[in-house]
Design an enzyme around this catalytic site. Structure first.
Site, short mmCIF file in Angstrom:
data_model
loop_
_atom_site.label_atom_id
_atom_site.label_comp_id
_atom_site.label_asym_id
_atom_site.label_seq_id
_atom_site.Cartn_x
_atom_site.Cartn_y
_atom_site.Cartn_z
N ARG A 1 2.51 6.00 16.13
CA ARG A 1 3.23 6.03 14.85
C ARG A 1 2.93 7.32 14.10
NH1 ARG A 1 2.54 1.04 10.74
NH2 ARG A 1 0.48 1.96 10.58
N PHE B 1 5.75 -7.84 9.68
CA PHE B 1 4.31 -7.59 9.77
C PHE B 1 3.56 -8.93 9.87
CE2 PHE B 1 0.10 -6.50 8.11
CZ PHE B 1 -0.18 -5.38 8.89
N ASP C 1 9.60 -7.23 1.61
CA ASP C 1 8.32 -6.55 1.66
C ASP C 1 8.62 -5.05 1.68
OD1 ASP C 1 5.91 -5.32 2.35
OD2 ASP C 1 5.27 -6.97 3.64
N TYR D 1 -1.45 1.18 -1.26
CA TYR D 1 -2.28 2.22 -0.64
C TYR D 1 -1.56 3.09 0.38
CZ TYR D 1 -2.72 -1.87 2.45
OH TYR D 1 -2.45 -2.96 3.22
N LYS D 2 -0.24 2.86 0.54
CA LYS D 2 0.49 3.67 1.52
C LYS D 2 1.14 4.86 0.79
CE LYS D 2 1.35 -0.44 4.36
NZ LYS D 2 0.55 -0.16 5.54
C1 PLP Z 1 4.71 -4.60 5.94
C2 PLP Z 1 3.30 -4.86 5.55
N1 PLP Z 1 3.01 -5.90 4.76
C3 PLP Z 1 1.73 -6.16 4.38
C4 PLP Z 1 0.70 -5.37 4.82
C5 PLP Z 1 -0.75 -5.64 4.48
O1 PLP Z 1 -0.94 -6.34 3.34
P1 PLP Z 1 -2.41 -6.43 2.67
O2 PLP Z 1 -2.45 -5.37 1.64
O3 PLP Z 1 -2.44 -7.80 2.12
O4 PLP Z 1 -3.43 -6.19 3.73
C6 PLP Z 1 0.96 -4.27 5.64
C7 PLP Z 1 -0.15 -3.42 6.10
O5 PLP Z 1 -0.03 -2.46 6.76
C8 PLP Z 1 2.29 -4.02 6.01
O6 PLP Z 1 2.57 -3.00 6.82
#
Ligand code: PLP
Length: 410
Positions: free
Chosen positions: A369, A125, A196, A221-222
């Protein structure tokens, strides 16, 4: 041949079916974007109301002690820990995933002095890569982010690599990496493994301890359903705690913040990765989401996730043959809880679906997606989503000008 009846029967036999009523899903809407923003648990407004009216409104500043706001980041971390195979005291709920990446990449570089490369892949990402670029720039020209193709990560673990940073489920393709194998290879090469888990926590069983992972981060938040912009989490294996010096020395990470000393000295435990005052209202939203997940078990969640993604892929083949290129691996063990399709008009097709009451999302340049959150997605939702997609493709309705206007968030 899959029929609507097949899907109805699957719903009737679904052991997780009872969880749907714990979420607020607007009537008639098919929500397939829980991989981006999880749906709202029904209990969340009540919990927030309690925190706002009683804890904040009435008890005011006393709540830092009486309602233990002060250690909410650790308490929530400890509740999240079993979902990702971590131990008590190894997880903290704090800041954003981006900020946590910065903190843990910096720690990794300190734990491997003499090694100055952060290794990652071109499928990662962007924020992960940007944070690594920013940190390297700050540390000096000897430090760098080395990017390779996803399949070349293992081969690129050379002796100068301090940390391998991989997102377990690729946000674009839905591909699930083998955490145990890559972590072992990183360790054998003398590097640390930073995972991650943004697209895994709450959707895929994760066992950080079993895999011997060093560090991890992820979004709240996912699949954790913490609400828009919910705080993220970080994991530091116990063996790495108490070492290095935090990159971001905030007062909440001090060993005794309320002594107000002039000199920073980091807390000896996971608290050193806190920076500033925790956002209690946002954390309360995440607390409700985590509480709901505590009532499930991840192996049932995974079983249903595999079935939903499999059903979607088979229905696409049956109802929309040759319309899309399937991007997500067909082997269940190699995918997370989303399915991605490629089409040159992907953006417009997604907009047409949204106007028809089905919400997926779009990732440039051409990916549609579809996220399947097992706790609130029914098998008949998958059926109906594919039926509406087929109608859009057969009628060519996606060509309408209004579906081709690009919004900021896709
Ligand atoms: C793999 C991944 N890492 C990090 C993030 C985003 O991180 P942040 O909460 O800092 O915006 C996302 C957002 O979709 C993501 O898919």
């Amino acid at each position: 041949m899959i029929t609507l009846d097949t899907c109805r029967q699957a719903d009737a036999a679904d052991p997780l079916a009872c969880f749907r009523e714990h979420f607020h899903i607007p009537e008639g809407l098919i929500y397939l974007d829980g991989n981006s923003l999880g749906a709202m648990p029904v209990r969340t407004p009540g919990h927030l109301d309690e925190v706002i009216r009683r804890q904040w409104g009435t008890d005011l500043i006393r709540s830092w002690n009486t309602h233990r706001w002060v250690d909410l980041p650790q308490r929530l971390g400890d509740r999240l820990a079993p979902l990702i195979g971590a131990g008590a005291g190894e997880v903290l709920v704090t800041d954003s995933t981006s900020v946590n990446l910065f903190k843990l990449l910096d720690l990794a570089l300190q734990l491997r002095p003499g090694r100055r490369v952060i290794l990652s892949d071109t499928g990662n990402f962007p924020t992960d890569l940007y944070m690594a670029q920013g940190l390297s720039r700050l540390l000096g020209p000897e430090y760098s982010l080395r990017l390779v193709e996803e399949d070349d990560i293992a081969a690129a673990l050379s002796p100068d690599v301090a940390v391998m940073m991989v997102t377990q489920v690729n946000y674009r393709t839905g591909r699930l990496h083998d955490m145990a194998r890559l972590t072992r290879l990183a360790r054998e090469a003398g590097a640390l493994a930073l995972w991650d888990l943004s697209h895994s926590a709450g959707a895929v069983p994760v066992d950080l301890t079993c895999c011997d992972a060093d560090l991890a981060v992820g979004c709240g938040y996912k699949y954790l359903n913490g609400g828009p912009g919910a705080p993220a989490f970080l994991f530091v294996a116990r063996r790495h705690q108490g070492q290095g010096f935090p990159a971001l020395c905030g007062w909440f990470g001090h060993q005794s913040p309320f002594e107000f000393e002039l000199q920073y000295s980091p807390a000896g435990d996971i608290r050193r990765f806190l920076c500033g005052t925790p956002p209690i209202l946002s954390m309360a939203g995440l607390e409700a989401g985590i509480e709901l997940l505590e009532e499930t078990d991840m192996s049932s969640v995974r079983n249903k996730s595999v079935e939903l993604t499999d059903l979607f892929m088979r229905l696409i083949r049956q109802e929309c043959p040759d319309r899309f290129r399937l991007v997500t691996p067909e082997i269940a063990a190699e995918r997370g809880s989303q399915v991605s399709l490629a089409h040159p008009a992907g953006y417009a097709i997604v907009q047409a679906l949204i106007s028809d009451g089905v919400i997926p999302d779009f990732r440039a340049p051409d990916i549609l997606r579809f996220g399947f959150t097992p706790l609130y997605t029914r098998y008949i939702d998958v059926w109906e989503a594919v039926r509406r997609l087929r109608d859009i493709m057969d009628s060519g309705r996606w060509r309408r000008p209004e579906f081709n206007i690009r919004h900021t968030v896709t």
